[in-house]
Design a protein around this motif. Structure first.
Motif, PDB file in Angstrom:
ATOM      1  N   LEU A  83     -13.775   7.943  -2.474  1.00 13.37           N
ATOM      2  CA  LEU A  83     -13.484   6.535  -2.713  1.00 13.37           C
ATOM      3  C   LEU A  83     -12.022   6.342  -3.106  1.00 13.37           C
ATOM      4  N   LYS A  84     -11.523   7.178  -4.009  1.00 15.99           N
ATOM      5  CA  LYS A  84     -10.121   7.068  -4.418  1.00 15.99           C
ATOM      6  C   LYS A  84      -9.179   7.339  -3.247  1.00 15.99           C
ATOM      7  N   ALA A  85      -9.477   8.353  -2.445  1.00 15.84           N
ATOM      8  CA  ALA A  85      -8.639   8.664  -1.288  1.00 15.84           C
ATOM      9  C   ALA A  85      -8.651   7.511  -0.285  1.00 15.84           C
ATOM     10  N   ALA A  86      -9.820   6.915  -0.082  1.00 17.69           N
ATOM     11  CA  ALA A  86      -9.940   5.793   0.851  1.00 17.69           C
ATOM     12  C   ALA A  86      -9.151   4.582   0.366  1.00 17.69           C
ATOM     13  N   ILE A  87      -9.258   4.279  -0.915  1.00 12.92           N
ATOM     14  CA  ILE A  87      -8.541   3.125  -1.474  1.00 12.92           C
ATOM     15  C   ILE A  87      -7.033   3.334  -1.363  1.00 12.92           C
ATOM     16  N   ALA A  88      -6.557   4.516  -1.719  1.00 17.98           N
ATOM     17  CA  ALA A  88      -5.129   4.798  -1.633  1.00 17.98           C
ATOM     18  C   ALA A  88      -4.649   4.698  -0.181  1.00 17.98           C
ATOM     19  N   GLN A  89      -5.445   5.197   0.751  1.00 18.83           N
ATOM     20  CA  GLN A  89      -5.095   5.111   2.173  1.00 18.83           C
ATOM     21  C   GLN A  89      -5.050   3.648   2.614  1.00 18.83           C
ATOM     22  N   TYR A  90      -6.045   2.878   2.238  1.00 18.12           N
ATOM     23  CA  TYR A  90      -6.105   1.455   2.600  1.00 18.12           C
ATOM     24  C   TYR A  90      -4.899   0.696   2.032  1.00 18.12           C
ATOM     25  N   LEU A  91      -4.527   0.997   0.782  1.00 23.09           N
ATOM     26  CA  LEU A  91      -3.400   0.318   0.147  1.00 23.09           C
ATOM     27  C   LEU A  91      -2.053   0.873   0.602  1.00 23.09           C
ATOM     28  N   GLY A  92      -2.076   2.033   1.241  1.00 18.16           N
ATOM     29  CA  GLY A  92      -0.831   2.648   1.695  1.00 18.16           C
ATOM     30  C   GLY A  92       0.020   3.167   0.554  1.00 18.16           C
ATOM     31  N   ILE A  93      -0.648   3.685  -0.487  1.00 16.00           N
ATOM     32  CA  ILE A  93       0.075   4.178  -1.654  1.00 16.00           C
ATOM     33  C   ILE A  93      -0.210   5.653  -1.877  1.00 16.00           C
ATOM     34  N   GLU A  94       0.682   6.293  -2.612  1.00 18.62           N
ATOM     35  CA  GLU A  94       0.448   7.653  -3.070  1.00 18.62           C
ATOM     36  C   GLU A  94       0.080   7.589  -4.534  1.00 18.62           C
ATOM     37  N   ARG A  95      -0.844   8.440  -4.920  1.00 22.08           N
ATOM     38  CA  ARG A  95      -1.322   8.462  -6.305  1.00 22.08           C
ATOM     39  C   ARG A  95      -1.520   9.913  -6.696  1.00 22.08           C
TER      40      ARG A  95
END
Length: 139
Positions: A83-95
């Motif tokens: 879920l975290k990887a998907a959200i970061a990918q969707y937002l286009g951010i690195e975390r």
């Protein structure tokens, strides 16, 4: 117990304010699907994408009362990580601690009151220590 060599599927529904409405996680392994259930999805309902990115696995184990269930903890780990990887990918951010390179968005659909995101997620680089299914029943 699930193997680490298969991908997962994740479908996320967001409201117009980009808050989680629900999501469905499924990991395909050994020719059978392992789903994350609805517990984490219900817990995340109404939360912003940033709030989900800030969630801590150990806190969730405690809050969701999974301390005594190692298999449920493993599924929760896989589900939260995906879920975290998907959200970061969707937002286009690195975390920090989130591997966005393992997510592949297959579809984004916008409706009048929602956004649906479908993703394929490759296995995480680091998994909890487990035995493969083929060895778990051996002495």
């Amino acid at each position: 117990m699930p193997c680490s060599d298969s991908s997962s599927g994740l479908n996320i529904r967001l409201d117009l304010n980009e808050r989680i409405v629900k999501f469905d996680f499924a990991k395909i392994t050994c020719s059978s699907e392992i789903g994350g259930g609805k517990t984490l999805s219900q817990f995340c309902s109404g939360k912003t994408l940033e709030e989900v990115l800030d969630m801590d696995f150990r806190m969730l184990v405690s809050v969701l009362n999974l301390n005594a269930d190692e298999e449920a903890q493993f599924i929760l780990y896989m589900e939260l990580d995906a879920l975290k990887a998907a959200i970061a990918q969707y937002l286009g951010i690195e975390r920090e601690g989130v591997d966005v390179d393992r997510c592949k968005i297959s579809c984004v659909e916008h409706g009048d009151s929602f956004t649906d995101i479908a993703l394929v997620i490759l296995p995480p680089k680091e998994l909890p220590k487990i035995l493969p299914c083929s060895l778990s029943d051996r002495p």
